[in-house]
Scaffold this active site. Structure first.
Site, PDB file in Angstrom:
ATOM      1  CD  GLU A 186     -13.408  -3.917   7.212  1.00 31.61           C
ATOM      2  OE1 GLU A 186     -13.007  -2.843   6.480  1.00 31.61           O
ATOM      3  OE2 GLU A 186     -14.379  -4.626   6.695  1.00 31.61           O
ATOM      4  CG  ASP A 210      -1.501   0.255   4.910  1.00 27.65           C
ATOM      5  OD1 ASP A 210      -1.848   0.931   6.077  1.00 27.65           O
ATOM      6  OD2 ASP A 210      -0.904  -0.810   4.692  1.00 27.65           O
ATOM      7  CG  LEU A 237      -8.447  13.646 -10.564  1.00 30.23           C
ATOM      8  CD1 LEU A 237      -7.714  12.561 -11.544  1.00 30.23           C
ATOM      9  CD2 LEU A 237      -7.436  13.953  -9.211  1.00 30.23           C
ATOM     10  CG  HIS A 291      -4.212   9.164  10.812  1.00 29.61           C
ATOM     11  ND1 HIS A 291      -4.202   8.191   9.894  1.00 29.61           N
ATOM     12  CD2 HIS A 291      -4.714   8.447  11.925  1.00 29.61           C
ATOM     13  CE1 HIS A 291      -4.288   6.807  10.467  1.00 29.61           C
ATOM     14  NE2 HIS A 291      -4.477   7.198  11.748  1.00 29.61           N
TER      15      HIS A 291
END
Length: 235
Positions: free
Chosen positions: A59, A12, A123, A29
């Site tokens: 959303e 966020d 990972l 972004h």
């Protein structure tokens, strides 16, 4: 320091970080995407086995069309970079969420990325893409109902384990720690089933500025928690 096996992160603050610097949201972004690569490498070096990030929610389609289009372009570019990064670091990639609404070229890149890394031993990196936990559980319930109607599943056999096997995250251990950056303190429809017993850590640092040191601080805080399950402390 005990390192969590699985960390989930809500990425966020990209847009607000860019705005504070007088830059467009898309710049935030892009920088946030680059930071994902850095944190993946740091997490593996620290001994974390699973990392799941919230990249694009169900959303997020409600955002301005220009921003959504820019995010899709960024996603296309990231898929190319991610393939190189995965090969370099022996990283296994998995995408969760409903990818059907995405453009065909993106869906093809996702499948190629998953297939190319399925046998990697580094990972386990999971990307939540067009993901919403309520949507995930609704899709799982729909699949179970169909299997019951087709005689493949006895309704009497449905328990937590069976339900979990229908989720996007089947086969992935639940997160030990959930981190959300940029000061917000809510789950935003993220891994609601899987985070039932996870520890939460909220950082005021926006995602593009979230560093290895911030990750270490979150894990140190995790180590100070007394984890209990049904009133019994974790061994």
């Amino acid at each position: 320091m005990k390192v969590p096996q699985h960390i989930a992160i809500i990425l966020d603050g990209n847009g607000r970080w860019a705005k504070a610097k007088g830059m467009p949201r898309n710049y935030g972004h892009a920088q946030g995407s680059k930071n994902v690569e850095k944190i993946c490498e740091e997490a593996w070096r620290m001994g974390i086995k699973y990392l799941t990030v919230y990249a694009f929610s169900t959303e997020n389609w409600s955002r301005p069309k220009g921003e959504v289009a820019a995010l899709m372009t960024l996603l296309r570019n990231y898929m190319k970079t991610c393939l190189k990064t995965a090969a370099k670091n022996d990283m296994k990639i998995r995408v969760i969420g409903d990818i059907e609404p995405l453009d065909d070229d993106i869906k093809n890149r996702i499948r190629e990325l998953e297939e190319a890394t399925v046998n990697n031993g580094g990972l386990n990196f999971t990307i939540a893409l067009n993901y919403g936990s309520r949507d995930e559980m609704t899709r799982a319930a729909r699949k179970m109902a169909q299997d019951c109607a087709d005689g493949k599943l006895d309704p009497a056999r449905i328990d937590e384990g069976v339900f979990e096997s229908y989720l996007d995250t089947h086969g992935i251990p639940d997160p030990d720690l959930m981190i959300r950056t940029s000061g917000e303190q809510r789950l935003s429809n993220y891994l609601l089933w899987q985070l039932a017993y996870s520890e939460f850590y909220f950082s005021d640092v926006p995602w593009p500025d979230f560093t290895k040191e911030e990750l270490v601080e979150a894990i140190e805080e995790f180590n100070h928690r007394h984890r209990r399950f049904g009133g019994v402390e974790e061994a």
